[in-house]
Write an enzyme that holds these catalytic residues in place. Structure first.
Site, PDB file in Angstrom:
ATOM      1  N   TYR A 195       0.836  -1.204   0.000  1.00 57.26           N
ATOM      2  CA  TYR A 195       0.000   0.000   0.000  1.00 57.26           C
ATOM      3  C   TYR A 195       0.873   1.257   0.000  1.00 57.26           C
ATOM      4  CZ  TYR A 195      -3.496  -3.422   1.494  1.00 57.26           C
ATOM      5  OH  TYR A 195      -4.309  -4.524   1.594  1.00 57.26           O
ATOM      6  N   HIS A 241       0.518 -12.240   1.076  1.00 57.80           N
ATOM      7  CA  HIS A 241      -0.342 -11.316   0.352  1.00 57.80           C
ATOM      8  C   HIS A 241      -0.619 -11.788  -1.081  1.00 57.80           C
ATOM      9  CE1 HIS A 241      -1.109  -6.698  -0.352  1.00 57.80           C
ATOM     10  NE2 HIS A 241      -2.174  -7.449  -0.585  1.00 57.80           N
TER      11      HIS A 241
END
Length: 330
Positions: free
Chosen positions: A57, A124
């Site tokens: 992010y 992830h």
């Protein structure tokens, strides 16, 4: 605020949790830090007790931002999750599920987050690994070592593909404590419900993410990069307009839908705007009217049920491997 036990962990998590993607400017550009500080403060003061972030992010921006504010709260007053495996915008450097990178990644995350440990460390978007056996036999064992070292309390996996999550769990030598999937426990697509028994039977806590489907179920709509088909985007836009004509907001209906789903411990919502957070918290605390519940059911029947597909399985995956193939041929 409602709290639910997250699988077999000792975590009692708020039904509404804070996603960290907005703190990395994933959904909007150049949000002032003070606005984001306000979101975190308001969330914690309202009973929200979990934040979920990742190196991906903003390529570290989200973690760095959180590291500037979290020390002002007691570490035992919140749960903090981060991830390993997805990193760079360059497709050639985007994913690395090797044990070495896992170890390095968490150390860097802990430094940026300014904390001694995270509560859940997650692999992830594991569907992007070249082979899921790599995740099971290298990534997860490395994460177990980090758990043994006290740098994470629990181990999780994330991904869009629920089938891949299940396959890795079935072959993993490491106990998986949590799973996170996104956009499939939503008003648009609630297929996550079909697999809850699988996770519950193994004592795995379920984290739902992006209840508004990465902007699809909002009045402003998704960003250009959204992988959904034009048919899905059109249906969501029409549903949004339909709700506005009837004095409601599709994001309001979508939020209520998520936080009332059985079997899901928590749903992550990401925002860097305090007004959006306050609106969502009001929905969590007060619910919606009977007329809005009828409108919610009508929206699903009228706009979403007729869709040939409500998902974008393999769209991003195919784009990624095409980019990798092009890079190798140059």
């Amino acid at each position: 605020m409602i709290f639910n036990k997250l699988g077999q962990t000792d975590m009692e998590v708020s039904v509404y949790s804070l996603g960290g993607s907005a703190f990395g400017n994933v959904y909007s550009d150049d949000v002032p830090d003070e606005s984001m500080f306000g979101v975190v403060r308001k969330a914690f003061s309202s009973g929200v007790n979990m934040i979920d972030t990742a190196p991906w992010y903003g390529q570290g921006r989200s973690e760095e931002f959180l590291g500037n504010i979290l020390p002002t709260f007691g570490r035992d007053s919140f749960y903090l999750n981060t991830k390993v495996g997805r990193y760079d915008l360059d497709p050639a450097k985007m994913f690395d599920f090797s044990a070495e990178r896992v170890m390095q990644s968490l150390d860097k995350s802990l430094q940026l987050l300014n904390v001694p440990y995270v509560d859940v460390l997650q692999a992830h978007d594991i569907e992007f690994a070249p082979d899921i056996k790599l995740v099971a036999n290298e990534t997860l064992p490395a994460m177990q070592k980090l758990k043994d070292m006290g740098k994470t309390r629990y181990i999780g996996i994330t991904g869009y593909s629920i089938d891949i999550l299940k396959k890795v769990i079935e072959i993993s030598p490491v106990k998986v404590d949590t799973v996170l999937s996104y956009c499939q426990g939503s008003l648009l697509n609630n297929s996550l419900q079909d697999d809850l028994y699988f996770f519950e039977s193994r004592g795995i806590g379920v984290i739902n993410a992006s209840g508004v489907c990465m902007g699809l179920l909002t009045n402003h709509g998704p960003r250009q990069w959204h992988p959904a088909s034009q048919q899905i985007k059109d249906a969501c836009r029409k549903a949004s307009e339909y709700c506005k004509e009837r004095g409601s907001d599709i994001a309001k209906l979508a939020t209520h839908f998520c936080v009332t789903q059985p079997g899901i411990a928590t749903t992550l919502f990401s925002t860097a705007k305090i007004s959006e957070l306050e609106s969502s918290l009001t929905i969590v605390e007060q619910g919606i009217t009977e007329d809005e519940k009828k409108l919610m059911a009508e929206v699903m029947e009228r706009f979403f049920d007729p869709l040939e597909s409500r998902s974008w399985h393999n769209v991003e995956l195919e784009q990624y491997w095409n980019e990798i193939s092009k890079a190798k041929s140059q």
